[in-house]
Design an enzyme around this catalytic site. Structure first.
Site, PDB file in Angstrom:
ATOM      1  N   GLU A   7     -11.202 -11.002  -4.213  1.00 41.16           N
ATOM      2  CA  GLU A   7      -9.750 -10.893  -3.982  1.00 41.16           C
ATOM      3  C   GLU A   7      -9.204 -12.040  -3.156  1.00 41.16           C
ATOM      4  OE1 GLU A   7      -8.940  -7.050  -2.270  1.00 41.16           O
ATOM      5  OE2 GLU A   7     -10.582  -7.191  -0.860  1.00 41.16           O
ATOM      6  N   HIS A  35       0.815  -1.218   0.000  1.00 43.49           N
ATOM      7  CA  HIS A  35       0.000   0.000   0.000  1.00 43.49           C
ATOM      8  C   HIS A  35       0.843   1.260   0.000  1.00 43.49           C
ATOM      9  CE1 HIS A  35      -3.259  -2.843   0.650  1.00 43.49           C
ATOM     10  NE2 HIS A  35      -3.954  -1.932  -0.005  1.00 43.49           N
ATOM     11  N   ASP A  78      -4.642  -8.417  -4.128  1.00 44.20           N
ATOM     12  CA  ASP A  78      -4.781  -9.459  -3.112  1.00 44.20           C
ATOM     13  C   ASP A  78      -5.015 -10.820  -3.740  1.00 44.20           C
ATOM     14  OD1 ASP A  78      -4.364  -8.327  -0.564  1.00 44.20           O
ATOM     15  OD2 ASP A  78      -6.164  -7.129  -0.859  1.00 44.20           O
ATOM     16  N   CYS A 123      -9.951  -3.599 -10.186  1.00 43.98           N
ATOM     17  CA  CYS A 123      -9.474  -2.363  -9.552  1.00 43.98           C
ATOM     18  C   CYS A 123      -8.096  -2.532  -8.930  1.00 43.98           C
ATOM     19  CB  CYS A 123     -10.476  -1.853  -8.522  1.00 43.98           C
ATOM     20  SG  CYS A 123     -10.729  -2.995  -7.168  1.00 43.98           S
TER      21      CYS A 123
HETATM   22  C1  PEP Z   1      -6.684  -5.260  -4.517  1.00 43.32           C
HETATM   23  O1  PEP Z   1      -6.472  -6.060  -3.611  1.00 43.32           O
HETATM   24  O2  PEP Z   1      -6.414  -5.487  -5.717  1.00 43.32           O
HETATM   25  C2  PEP Z   1      -7.280  -3.944  -4.219  1.00 43.32           C
HETATM   26  C3  PEP Z   1      -7.637  -3.128  -5.186  1.00 43.32           C
HETATM   27  O3  PEP Z   1      -7.387  -3.574  -2.912  1.00 43.32           O
HETATM   28  P1  PEP Z   1      -6.125  -3.127  -2.045  1.00 43.32           P
HETATM   29  O4  PEP Z   1      -4.968  -2.930  -2.978  1.00 43.32           O
HETATM   30  O5  PEP Z   1      -6.488  -1.873  -1.345  1.00 43.32           O
HETATM   31  O6  PEP Z   1      -5.938  -4.269  -1.117  1.00 43.32           O
HETATM   32 MG    MG Z   2      -7.317  -5.748  -1.690  1.00 47.36          MG
END
Ligand code: PEP
Ligand code: MG
Length: 583
Positions: free
Chosen positions: A449, A206, A473, A520
């Site tokens: 995910e 992140h 994820d 996403c």
């Molecule tokens: C993902 O896991 O692809 C996602 C978009 O959520 P995050 O990256 O915030 O875990």
């Molecule tokens: Mg995620």
């Protein structure tokens, strides 16, 4: 002497600047420039802070009970000595007068430089004095907090980099740290740094994601960068290649300066696509949405021509507040600001995804736990605390009265969790009805995910209006690779056949049922993946605003229909990466 350090490329572009070394624990220290004529005033603040800390220590010393251990008195002596140390005060003055740093920044910068000298000492007794220095610096910073800078109050210089480069403090700065939490990165979002480098972190950690959202060059996983680079060193951050070049020669500098200008031209060219509809050559309309962390990010989303927000990571409203959660009204105002920012376009707000590499704050780092990514994270965290979750749900439903909101739930795996979530949403709505508070309708979506969800889509297709695939994820959990761990970053593979199969099947099942589906995760914003995802039938992509035009460029060049057979071959191939290259 010039040398280079290799890490992981996370955010494109080239940054050239002087290094500012920041410890994660000091990321919340204010960093801003002062005017040269304000230097004396800033030095005086430090003098006053030092005098007050010395006075405090002397008082403690005077009041020590007669039976206090002798070591305690000696320790206080050491602190007094350090406060009067010439190297500390001269160094701090240097950063203020020569570099125009504010007092707090100057102190922490000099601390980092001295701490390094302590680390290199042979004598263990002297080496341990670093801890004393740290305590002294802590006291100074506390004392400065009590005496806010008149400079900061009158003319905050936390200006965007563009303005900075144009004025007298024309030295661009790059931030180098061992580790920064996502909340730390947020602190720097509106700051003066033109590039970032950290020792740790994976490409989809992140911290890397926030760096990418800032659209400035960044490298993570650069291992010992923060130990090898010294305060004020000139550093080139090559965010495309994942390389740091320290103390570059004039020839290298000229070469990278040229690359920087080329990249600038390329961006200008891409900007012309802003108003071009995202249609493939065979006329398929492709939805390009934005991923955001804060309501203010909607400005960049609109600017990039996003068709809406596909992922608002609401947890960023919860982080870096010492565990103090935002109340219903604060959240409502933030969600409403996002809706208003998108000017009528849909905003998909994900319920809070705290945990793993997104702790609430630094003192509660997820890595204190055994397996944070597999622990109490995302919807599990929310379901474990219904009052907290209901607060968020009420805020979201109230904001939906102001514009189109879609509610997205992260990390679901069990049908039981789906039932609990839906029942809490009903409950939140009933609470608002009982209070007579206005609220709006929301479409409900689930993130896919966790491999279990992708392999058993039935309950998701039954209960949700749309699905959004979180590839970051999905890859982490399918391959058992911690996405934040640079030591296994080479095994984190979006093109692993197992990952591609889960992705292809999820998209195919959604399409067969006429259920909207988007991606996403970071894959959606990677232009090297656009053709493959189009070929798999994906028509909705959500990514950082800075990626939208790059992906649009790929969309405009693609014939989605013709890509289908090729994409199937890539997925079925033993070596999808090679098949992708060949295709
Ligand atoms: C993902 O896991 O692809 C996602 C978009 O959520 P995050 O990256 O915030 O875990
Ligand atoms: Mg995620």
């Amino acid at each position: 002497m010039s040398f280079s350090i290799h890490g992981l490329a996370v955010s494109r572009g080239i940054a050239i600047g002087r290094a500012v070394l920041v410890a994660s624990s000091r990321a919340d220290v204010a960093h801003y420039f002062i005017e040269p004529e304000q230097a004396e005033q800033e030095v005086q603040r430090i003098r006053l802070a030092r005098d007050s800390v010395m006075e405090e220590i002397s008082r403690v010393q005077r009041e020590l009970p007669s039976d206090a251990p002798a070591e305690l008195a000696a320790l206080l002596d050491v602190h007094l000595m350090l406060l009067q140390d010439e190297q500390l005060s001269a160094g701090v003055k240097h950063w203020i007068v020569e570099r125009h740093y504010n007092a707090e920044w100057a102190i922490t910068t000099q601390y980092e430089a001295l701490a390094r000298q302590f680390d290199e000492m042979q004598d263990p007794y002297l080496r341990e004095r670093k801890a004393d220095l740290e305590q002294v610096v802590e006291r100074l910073l506390r004392s400065l907090k009590g005496a806010a800078s008149p400079v900061q109050q009158s003319a905050s210089r936390r200006t965007p980099q563009g303005e900075l480069l144009g004025d007298s403090m024309d030295v661009p700065l790059v931030l180098v740290a061992h580790d920064l939490s996502p909340a730390d990165m947020l602190q720097f979002k509106q700051s003066l740094f033109v590039g970032f480098a950290t020792d740790v972190g994976g490409r989809t950690s992140h911290t890397a994601i926030v760096a990418r959202s800032m659209d400035i060059p960044a490298v993570v996983g650069a291992r010992s960068a923060s130990a090898l680079i010294e305060q004020d060193d000139w550093v080139i951050i090559d965010g495309d290649a994942g390389v740091l070049i320290v103390d570059p020669s004039p020839i290298i500098l000229a070469e990278y300066g040229f690359k920087q200008r080329q990249a600038e031209l390329e961006r200008e060219r891409l900007n012309r696509l802003r108003h071009t509809p995202a249609l493939t050559l065979d006329g398929q309309k492709i939805e390009l949405l934005a991923n955001i962390e804060m309501p203010a990010d909607t400005a960049a989303a609109v600017q990039a021509g996003a068709g809406g927000v596909g992922l608002f990571r609401s947890e960023f409203l919860f982080m870096g507040r010492g565990g103090q959660l935002p109340d219903e009204n604060e959240q409502y105002l933030a969600y409403r600001a996002a809706v208003e920012g998108m000017q009528g376009l849909p905003v998909t707000i994900r319920t809070v995804d705290i945990g793993a590499d997104k702790p609430l704050d630094r003192s509660a780092r997820g890595d204190d736990h055994l397996n944070p990514a597999l622990g109490l994270r995302a919807i599990r965290w929310s379901l474990a605390d219904p009052p907290m979750f209901l607060t968020q749900l009420r805020a979201l439903l109230r904001a939906a009265a102001h514009g189109p909101i879609q509610l997205l739930v992260p990390m679901l795996a069990h049908a039981r969790e789906i039932r609990q979530t839906l029942s809490l949403i009903d409950h939140a709505r009933a609470q608002l009805d009982n209070k007579g508070q206005a609220h709006g309708l929301v479409k409900l979506g689930a993130m896919i995910e966790v491999p279990a969800a992708a392999l058993h889509l039935g309950p998701f297709l039954q209960h949700f209006d749309f699905l959004s695939i979180g590839t970051n994820d999905l890859i982490q959990y399918t391959l058992a690779i911690d996405r934040a761990d640079e030591a296994v970053a080479h095994l984190y593979d979006p093109l692993h056949p197992a990952v591609l199969r889960l992705l292809a099947d999820t998209i195919a099942q959604c399409r067969a049922q006429g259920r909207p589906v988007s991606v996403c995760g970071e894959m959606a914003g990677d232009p090297a993946m656009t053709r493959l995802l189009l070929g798999l039938g994906l028509r909705s992509f959500s990514m950082h605003p800075a990626q939208i035009l790059l992906v649009k460029q790929q969309v405009l060049r693609a014939d989605a229909g013709k890509l289908e057979a090729w994409a199937r071959r890539v997925v079925d191939s033993e070596d999808p990466a090679a098949a992708l290259q060949a295709g």
